[in-house]
Design an enzyme around this catalytic site. Structure first.
Site, PDB file in Angstrom:
ATOM      1  N   ASP A   1      36.855  67.151  50.509  1.00 54.69           N
ATOM      2  CA  ASP A   1      37.945  68.012  50.933  1.00 54.69           C
ATOM      3  C   ASP A   1      37.671  68.655  52.286  1.00 54.69           C
ATOM      4  O   ASP A   1      36.548  69.079  52.571  1.00 54.69           O
ATOM      5  CB  ASP A   1      38.152  69.122  49.900  1.00 54.69           C
ATOM      6  N   ARG A   2      38.712  68.718  53.103  1.00 48.12           N
ATOM      7  CA  ARG A   2      38.564  69.382  54.404  1.00 48.12           C
ATOM      8  C   ARG A   2      38.646  70.898  54.254  1.00 48.12           C
ATOM      9  O   ARG A   2      37.782  71.622  54.749  1.00 48.12           O
ATOM     10  CB  ARG A   2      39.660  68.914  55.373  1.00 48.12           C
TER      11      ARG A   2
END
Length: 345
Positions: A86-87
């Site tokens: 996940d960013r």
């Protein structure tokens, strides 16, 4: 079938918990969503590669790989990592880079504002995709609305029976863009993102129907089962005396189709269900079959390990471990009435 219907099947599938009462805010800041990879093996201690343990914040995995290549003097194609993280989060994940005099000298302590190298170890192989046992998540839910008793009941239920093993919104792209690309076919073989979205759509649709029927965590004659944490599957010709207890212990699970060319492995009523759902998604089925992918199976149920929860002044903190290939959103959507947004990593 319209794109809107595809979006509904992929992203708004039914919950096992029909009406969650809890609400809250996710990812108010990146530190509210922490994920750390569990490789499941130790570095070799020697070899032509370096394994780097990297902590990144608010950064894409692909971008970190590019920055490592640029800073350590290698090609991006030489960088290995097990999967995308996940960013909009804090993620601790492993990368491999070729062991050269420059990388050996510069990798320890290598950092920029978005990421830092925490550890370096010698290793014999480039880290391939999927070379991962699982991930540990620590997630803070702010502005929590609900009682401690409700939270405890839901978490105890999830720990006891698991959750439907849906593919998360990440599989379908930002605003389901990969489904839109699937709906607008172009000449040539679709790229991996479109193929992945097509298979995930079919799987989620089948799983959603099993959830409606209440059979997502049970087995019946004609099912294909798999052992928890393993890729091997076996047909269920009859319900043997040991199966109820093994199901209750989450040692075995029913499976659904990862679509491709070839015959479905299920039989009887289970086969009829999968054929009925797939007949409504002919474009997606044809897309993956034409690309040469073969029929595979994936567990319909996800075992949530080491689940803990704690209420505090800044909200609820959840911690749990999931096997590689599963999604934290599958857990969160069984707890929260709010829709769980996709990350855009």
């Amino acid at each position: 079938m319209t794109l809107q219907t595809w979006r509904q099947l992929a992203l708004n599938a039914p919950r096992a918990c029909a009406d969650p009462q809890l609400t809250g805010t996710l990812r108010a800041i990146p530190e509210d969503f922490v994920v750390e990879e569990d490789l499941g093996f130790a570095p070799d201690g020697d070899g032509a590669h370096l394994l780097l343990k990297v902590r990144k914040r608010n950064a894409n995995t692909g971008w970190v790989a590019q920055e490592l290549a640029r800073g350590l003097g290698c090609q991006v194609r030489d960088i290995g990592f097990a999967g995308l993280k996940d960013r909009r989060a804090v993620a601790v994940q492993w990368f491999s880079v070729p062991a050269t005099p420059r990388s050996i000298a510069q990798a320890p302590g290598f950092e920029n504002p978005e990421f830092a190298v925490l550890e370096m170890h010698r290793h014999r192989r480039k880290l391939p995709r999927g070379a991962l046992a699982g991930n540990r998540f620590t997630i803070r839910i702010r502005n929590y609305s609900g009682s401690g008793e409700q939270l405890q009941q839901r978490c105890e239920s999830i720990a006891r029976i698991g959750v439907p093993n849906y593919f998360g919104p990440q599989r379908f792209g930002r605003e389901a863009s990969n489904l839109a690309r699937l709906a607008a076919p172009r000449p040539g073989r679709p790229d991996g993102f479109v193929l992945s979205a097509a298979r995930s759509l079919i799987f989620n649709a089948v799983l959603g129907e099993r959830v409606r029927q209440g059979s997502w965590g049970t087995l019946e004659p004609g099912d294909v089962a798999n052992l928890d944490g393993r890729g091997s599957v076996f047909p269920v010709a009859e319900l043997t005396a040991d199966l109820p207890d093994r199901l209750a212990q989450q040692d075995v699970h029913p499976t659904g189709p990862m679509w491709g060319a070839g015959e479905l492995m299920t039989r009887g009523a289970v086969l009829e269900l999968e054929q009925r759902i797939s007949a409504q998604l002919t474009e997606a089925c044809q897309c993956v079959s034409d690309a040469g992918l073969r029929q595979e199976r994936r567990s319909l149920r996800l075992k949530v390990r080491d689940l803990t929860w704690q209420m505090g002044a800044e909200g609820v903190v959840l911690s749990f471990w999931l096997r590689s290939g599963s999604f934290a959103t599958a857990v969160l959507r069984e707890l929260l009435a709010d829709e769980v947004d996709a990350d855009d990593s």
